[in-house]
Design an enzyme around this catalytic site. Structure first.
Site, PDB file in Angstrom:
ATOM      1  N   CYS A 335      -6.674  -6.223  -3.819  1.00  0.00           N
ATOM      2  CA  CYS A 335      -5.521  -6.222  -4.721  1.00  0.00           C
ATOM      3  C   CYS A 335      -4.497  -7.282  -4.322  1.00  0.00           C
ATOM      4  CB  CYS A 335      -4.871  -4.844  -4.748  1.00  0.00           C
ATOM      5  SG  CYS A 335      -4.474  -4.175  -3.118  1.00  0.00           S
ATOM      6  N   HIS A 797      -1.438  -0.675  -1.294  1.00  0.00           N
ATOM      7  CA  HIS A 797      -1.902  -1.270  -2.553  1.00  0.00           C
ATOM      8  C   HIS A 797      -0.856  -2.238  -3.084  1.00  0.00           C
ATOM      9  CE1 HIS A 797      -4.241  -1.626  -6.162  1.00  0.00           C
ATOM     10  NE2 HIS A 797      -3.259  -1.192  -6.918  1.00  0.00           N
TER      11      HIS A 797
END
Length: 837
Positions: A335, A797
């Site tokens: 990510c 994340h």
């Protein structure tokens, strides 16, 4: 069929059977993100084994003359077909024991796989004559055997994507400890019961480790969030040097978790049954009662994929698709890459560099375009931006080309940047893995790669490049020193003492200390820091208490002021949320900052030397005294230098720390490093009076000619290459990084058109030496930001928000939606563009 057989015979010499080690690209196109599941399928060259989508196979045929391609198309089966083929029952899923994909690695995740119908045939260009396996039956033996073997070999070979995924995910292969074979165990009469363990220091009953030398049962490391343990097992190793410990609760007849503190890694102990028996533990009767370290890491990675923890999860977001709205699949903690590239590909400089030159880039690509940086960046830019929405597709019925649209419509599945990730991460100890990384570090790494590959022509990274002016004033003599350095990111400190909700934070801390640990988590109270306080912390003079003044020839106090020497077209601001606690444990500051939509930094422009201001003389500090005055280089404690280097500090900075603290030990050197990290010459070579070169550097005559040639091939002069190698002990990788971080030191670099000031472009005067930078007004508007969720850059994340046509859009890997409430106060990296006056 005889005609097709003759055609096959004519191209038979170009059809190869894959051998071990051949790279087979049968999952995605080398020039786009087409796959066998895409419309038109994938064509795999039966000679080079490169894959091409239907829109690019003609280009490859025309350029290379290759005619035989294996055409692979896959069509997803319907759910009904899947159910009919599934049998009467489903075998139970195995519990994962390794951080890997179970399809590829034994013990890995049992991933649900979609079912496809696959169609495979040979296509002969330019007429696109098709040959199936059944057609081969009636052809001559030599044709049938060669083509059949090639088809079977291509279909059975592991694709490059498959191989890369195995290498990146399978990070849990443990090595045998070098201490295991000859481990000394004390005959101290200690016997460990089969259960009921407690830490011998603090009475914790979880995360317990037994030292295999003396049988001490102690708690493990403290995690980033304060849980885990109290570091007593680690402290015991530091006091005794006993290297190996086993995690109690993970011991089974099949093994256990063994950690080597000396080797700083999970290891294998082939003598584990013997070592456990020494303390009365029968390995064959033990049962597992705690999660292994691998299971804990797997749990973390599973939580990362749970989108309900991501910002805006409480809002129903409207999915988007179309040009510039294509998502990117998460390849396993990728990510950080997805977020950075989504933002960069919205910058016009990158679009102009790669999209407008797509034909030239693809035509000039090497024989293997999967290994070419420009090609892979180009395919990513074109696909994500959707600027090149039309491409030429072969229409078989009309024997001509037609125009079609490529960008996704409706529910999108996103693109999987496997080739791109493999290329930009190749050789890097972190970015080549599937571990989570710092988005800021990846941004700088990618810019560095762009710099290396754009020595001629348009360089899109110039959009972010700016000059920083640092003014140091000796408080005793009032003389000043000016230096300039190149930077790409403005790092803003977070002054926690400037929080506007101090009383609320203190109350939350009091409640946290008084609360019972079993009462559950308390509501989060986040420190609210004004953005103006962050800017003030950056711009206010910094006090240097250990500054060596060349004017007074002694250490004294100085002030350092940082200003912009140029304003870039695009400004990246990093909020320095990641720091170290008093115990040197990394932590993330949980803060909310009111980052503005517009910025005016004009007041922060540097003015250079002031009228009547005297400069500090260019005199180096005195050399360290040594017994032999004839010695030209200082005597430095190598062990202290090595310890500092292992902490990640630059080699030359470590040498300076040891030199300027007089070899007085690691603590003094560490204090020097922490106090001088922001010095403009922090990582520059240590050069002393009377020394022909910096300590530890290599004389010119002994430099590697191969290394010199490599750097010169990037567009630098031989003198510049020599300077870089001498500054980095003749290590090529470090020299390349050094040369790109010291562009302002390289005299032949020119200032780009526009210069650093209007005066530089007046008349016919030569521009002053320095890096190519742009300059203009210091007024900006926010157009994107990247946010991080988690306690560390190594977990959590990333998502990014980008403003498109006055609408904020959230890019959460392959999910792209209209943002309802962009969390601008919680960002990590902010991207501003210049506002035209």
């Amino acid at each position: 069929m005889a005609e097709v057989g003759e055609v096959l015979m004519s191209v038979l010499s170009t059809i190869r059977v894959p051998r071990p080690g051949d790279r087979v690209h049968k999952d995605e196109c080398a020039l786009s993100f087409s796959s066998p599941e895409s419309e038109g399928g994938l064509y795999v060259c039966m000679n080079s084994f490169l894959g091409f989508g239907s829109q690019y196979v003609d280009r490859h045929h025309t350029r290379t003359g290759q005619r035989a391609y294996l055409h692979i198309t896959r069509t997803r089966k319907t759910q009904k077909e899947d159910d009919n083929n599934s049998g009467s029952g489903h075998p139970p899923k195995k519990k994962p024991t390794r951080l890997a994909i179970g399809e590829w690695i034994e013990g890995g995740f049992d991933v649900e796989q979609e079912q496809y119908e696959e169609d495979v045939k040979v296509v002969i260009f330019p007429d696109r004559q098709e040959v199936t396996s059944d057609d081969l039956a009636g052809m001559p033996d030599v044709v049938r055997e060669r083509v059949s073997l090639s088809m079977a070999g291509l279909m059975s070979a592991d694709s490059v994507s498959h191989t890369l995924q195995v290498q990146q995910w399978d990070g849990e292969v443990r090595q045998e400890s070098r201490h295991a074979a000859d481990l000394k165990q004390l005959d101290n009469g200690v016997k460990i019961p089969p259960s009921g363990w407690r830490c011998e220091v603090c009475d914790l009953q979880e995360n317990l480790w037994m030292n295999l030398t003396d049988g001490k049962v102690l708690c493990g490391r403290r995690y980033f969030d304060g849980s885990g343990g109290n570091n007593h097992a680690l402290l015991h190793f530091q006091q005794t040097g006993h290297p190996l410990a086993v995690k109690l609760g993970t011991i089974t007849p099949d093994g256990a978790d063994v950690y080597s503190y000396d080797e700083d890694d999970m290891v294998l102990d082939p003598k584990l049954p013997e070592h456990l028996a020494h303390f009365g533990i029968d390995m064959m009767t033990m049962e597992k009662t705690e999660r292994t370290m691998t299971e804990l890491e797997i749990a973390v990675n599973q939580r990362v994929g749970e989108w309900e923890v991501i910002q805006e999860s409480g809002t129903t977001l409207r999915p988007l698709s179309g040009p510039g709205l294509t998502g990117m699949k998460n390849l396993g903690n990728s990510c950080y890459l997805n977020s950075v590239m989504q933002v960069l590909f919205t910058v016009p400089d990158f679009q102009n560099k790669y999209v407008s030159n797509i034909d030239k880039i693809f035509d000039e690509a090497p024989s293997d375009p999967t290994q070419d940086f420009k090609t892979q960046v180009c395919r990513g830019t074109v696909t994500l931006t959707g600027i090149l929405t039309r491409t030429r597709i072969w229409c078989a019925c009309k024997r001509t080309h037609i125009l079609t649209f490529l960008f996704p419509q409706g529910d999108q599945i996103g693109i999987a940047p496997r080739m791109f990730k493999a290329l930009v991460g190749r050789g890097h100890p972190e970015f080549s893995t599937n571990r989570q990384q710092d988005a800021q570090e990846f941004l700088l790494h990618f810019i560095n790669m762009v710099e290396r590959n754009c020595r001629s022509g348009l360089n899109p990274s110039e959009a972010f490049r700016f000059l920083v002016e640092e003014r140091i004033v000796c408080q005793q003599s009032q003389k000043a020193k000016y230096t300039q350095r190149v930077d790409y990111i403005l790092q803003l400190p977070v002054p926690m003492d400037q929080a506007t909700n101090t009383e609320e934070l203190q109350e939350a801390e009091r409640r946290r200390e008084e609360a019972d640990s079993s009462a559950g988590p308390l509501p989060t109270v986040r420190a609210q820091i004004p953005f103006t306080a962050c800017m003030a912390a950056l711009s206010e003079p910094e006090i240097l208490t250990d500054f060596w003044s060349s004017a007074v020839q002694a250490k004294t106090t100085a002030t350092k002021t940082t200003r912009f020497a140029s304003f870039p077209d695009y400004l990246v601001i990093q909020i320095k949320k990641f720091t170290f606690g008093l115990d040197w444990v990394p932590k993330k500051l949980d803060v909310s900052i009111d980052v503005p939509d517009t910025l005016d930094l004009s007041a922060l422009r540097g003015a250079g030397q002031q009228p009547g201001e005297e400069l500090l003389p260019e005199v180096a500090p005195p050399p360290l005294m040594t017994p032999d005055v004839e010695v030209k280089a200082p005597v430095l404690d190598d062990s202290t230098v090595s310890q500092l280097c292992e902490m990640g500090f630059p080699l030359e900075a470590c040498r300076k720390a040891v030199y300027y603290t007089g070899n007085t030990g690691i603590d003094a050197a560490m204090n020097w490093v922490m106090g001088h990290m922001d010095d403009p010459d922090f990582s520059a070579p240590l050069v002393l009076p009377g020394c022909s070169s910096a300590p530890g550097t290599t004389p010119t005559e002994s430099l590697s000619e191969e290394h010199l040639a490599t750097i010169v091939s990037m567009g630098f002069s031989r003198d510049q290459a020599t300077k870089a190698l001498r500054a980095t002990s003749n290590v090529l990788e470090r020299a390349v990084d050094w040369i790109f971080s010291h562009l302002d030191d390289l005299e032949s670099m020119e200032v780009s058109e526009g210069g650093r000031s209007a005066a530089d472009s007046e008349g016919s005067r030569e521009p002053p030496p320095g890096p190519r930078v742009r300059d203009g007004p210091g007024k900006y508007e926010l157009f994107a930001f990247i946010s991080h969720m988690g306690t560390s850059t190594m977990c959590g994340h990333y998502v990014c928000h980008i403003k498109k046509d006055q609408q904020w859009v959230i890019f959460n890997d392959q999910k792209v939606c209209a943002s309802e409430k962009p969390p601008k106060d919680l960002g990590y990296l902010y991207f501003y563009r210049r506002v035209a006056e």
